[in-house]
Design a protein around this motif. Structure first.
Motif, PDB file in Angstrom:
ATOM      1  N   ARG A   7       0.860  -1.188   0.000  1.00  0.00           N
ATOM      2  CA  ARG A   7       0.000   0.000   0.000  1.00  0.00           C
ATOM      3  C   ARG A   7       0.888   1.228   0.000  1.00  0.00           C
ATOM      4  O   ARG A   7       1.861   1.302   0.747  1.00  0.00           O
ATOM      5  N   LYS A   8       0.529   2.205  -0.815  1.00  0.00           N
ATOM      6  CA  LYS A   8       1.300   3.441  -0.892  1.00  0.00           C
ATOM      7  C   LYS A   8       0.874   4.381   0.225  1.00  0.00           C
ATOM      8  O   LYS A   8      -0.310   4.527   0.513  1.00  0.00           O
ATOM      9  N   VAL A  21       4.140   0.201   2.108  1.00  0.00           N
ATOM     10  CA  VAL A  21       4.163  -0.617   3.317  1.00  0.00           C
ATOM     11  C   VAL A  21       3.380  -1.900   3.072  1.00  0.00           C
ATOM     12  O   VAL A  21       2.398  -1.913   2.333  1.00  0.00           O
ATOM     13  N   SER A  22       3.857  -2.980   3.681  1.00  0.00           N
ATOM     14  CA  SER A  22       3.191  -4.268   3.608  1.00  0.00           C
ATOM     15  C   SER A  22       3.241  -4.897   4.990  1.00  0.00           C
ATOM     16  O   SER A  22       4.273  -4.854   5.658  1.00  0.00           O
ATOM     17  N   LEU A  31       8.802  -2.249   4.545  1.00  0.00           N
ATOM     18  CA  LEU A  31       8.788  -0.928   3.923  1.00  0.00           C
ATOM     19  C   LEU A  31       9.697  -0.944   2.704  1.00  0.00           C
ATOM     20  O   LEU A  31      10.739  -1.587   2.706  1.00  0.00           O
ATOM     21  N   ARG A  32       9.281  -0.232   1.671  1.00  0.00           N
ATOM     22  CA  ARG A  32      10.135  -0.060   0.497  1.00  0.00           C
ATOM     23  C   ARG A  32       9.858   1.308  -0.107  1.00  0.00           C
ATOM     24  O   ARG A  32       8.814   1.911   0.112  1.00  0.00           O
ATOM     25  N   ILE A  40      14.052  -3.888   0.654  1.00  0.00           N
ATOM     26  CA  ILE A  40      12.930  -3.954   1.580  1.00  0.00           C
ATOM     27  C   ILE A  40      13.448  -3.958   3.010  1.00  0.00           C
ATOM     28  O   ILE A  40      14.307  -4.772   3.363  1.00  0.00           O
ATOM     29  N   LEU A  41      12.952  -3.032   3.814  1.00  0.00           N
ATOM     30  CA  LEU A  41      13.278  -2.982   5.237  1.00  0.00           C
ATOM     31  C   LEU A  41      12.186  -3.729   5.995  1.00  0.00           C
ATOM     32  O   LEU A  41      10.994  -3.543   5.734  1.00  0.00           O
TER      33      LEU A  41
END
Length: 66
Positions: A7-8, A21-22, A31-32, A40-41
């Motif tokens: 999702r942005k 975010v996912s 997070l990316r 990807i964090l």
């Protein structure tokens, strides 16, 4: 790697530098950034909440200065 539903952020503009975010489960947040989608964090909800709280409180402002 398994695909996740990303999702942005509502704060991201339509152009570059969008944050996505996912949350594939209750214990993981990913997070990316749109310019580096393969980087990807991964963190936990509690750690992310602590980071956001510290940032809003100004406790990390000194990190942006040389």
């Amino acid at each position: 790697m398994r695909t996740h539903q990303w999702r942005k952020s509502s704060y991201s503009a339509e152009a570059n530098a969008c944050l996505y975010v996912s949350a594939p489960d209750n214990a993981t947040i990913r997070l990316r950034e749109s310019d580096e989608p393969n980087t990807i964090l991964t963190t936990t909800p509690n750690a992310l909440a602590a980071l956001i709280h510290s940032t809003k409180a100004g406790r990390l402002d000194h990190l942006g200065t040389a």
